[in-house]
Design an enzyme around this catalytic site. Structure first.
Site: not given
Length: 230
Positions: A19, A93
């Site tokens: 990201h 994550e």
């Protein structure tokens, strides 16, 4: 446009995209909780140029994690390609657990990265303090990759997270080992391109634009083994 090479069975081209920049990245914090922060001004610009960076990729499906930062990063690419963003928890994550929001450029970050790279080396029972273990992480990430492969798409992009991408690639790509993953930190919107299938395994083709070479000795990743989770 590049397309996946056909081999025995269905061979998929898989793009794992980190990201754009977040405030926690700037402050080197272990920030892994859902939904997490948005993007910085730089992160927004990084997301905006992602469609051009991937212009040669014939992407048929686009995934993002349940964290806001991946969805914001995926949005310009989705708009440019006319794709829906498929949001999946499995590619979020790696959970920092008790280390959440602690400085990533200290012993806390070192413990985090040491733990995830131990998973990639095969110690799947090791648990992040207060968080998940390696088997749990790989199972959830594998499930999303398997879903994408089962769809029949030839080329799939997944906007995910730095530690998660590096750990999964080191565990699953036959030509990426822990020393390589440790020595190659992935910058915001950096992309790892792999080819293969869940049944036949994976080969990394490129890492942040560079062809994957055999890994050498373990080394620092900007800040030695203390990359902030993202």
């Amino acid at each position: 446009m590049r397309a996946a090479i056909e081999t025995e069975g269905h061979c998929m081209r898989l793009l794992l995209v980190r990201h754009g920049q977040t405030p926690a990245n700037v402050d080197y914090l272990l920030d892994t909780a859902v939904p997490g922060p948005g993007l910085t001004e730089l992160g927004v610009r990084q997301a905006a140029v992602l469609p051009q960076a991937l212009v040669e990729e014939d992407i048929e499906a686009l995934y993002a994690s349940t964290l806001i930062r991946t969805q914001l990063t995926a949005a310009p690419l989705a708009a440019a390609r006319g794709l829906d963003v498929l949001v999946r928890d499995g590619i979020r994550e790696i959970t920092a657990g008790d280390l959440e929001m602690l400085p990533g450029d200290t012993e806390h970050g070192e413990l985090y990265m040491r733990t995830v790279f131990a998973w990639a080396a095969g110690d799947l029972g090791l648990r992040m303090p207060g968080g998940e273990d390696g088997a749990e992480f790989l199972a959830r990430y594998d499930a999303v990759v398997a879903e994408a492969a089962a769809s029949g798409a030839q080329s799939v992009a997944m906007v995910s997270h730095g530690a998660a991408i590096r750990t999964w690639a080191a565990a699953r790509a036959h030509n990426v080992d822990v020393p390589f993953a440790a020595a190659h930190r992935l910058a915001n919107t950096g992309t790892v391109v792999l080819e293969g299938s869940p049944a036949d395994g994976w080969k990394a083709l490129s890492w942040a634009g560079a062809t994957v070479e055999p890994a050498g000795e373990a080394g620092p990743t900007g800040r030695p083994l203390t990359d902030p989770a993202d």
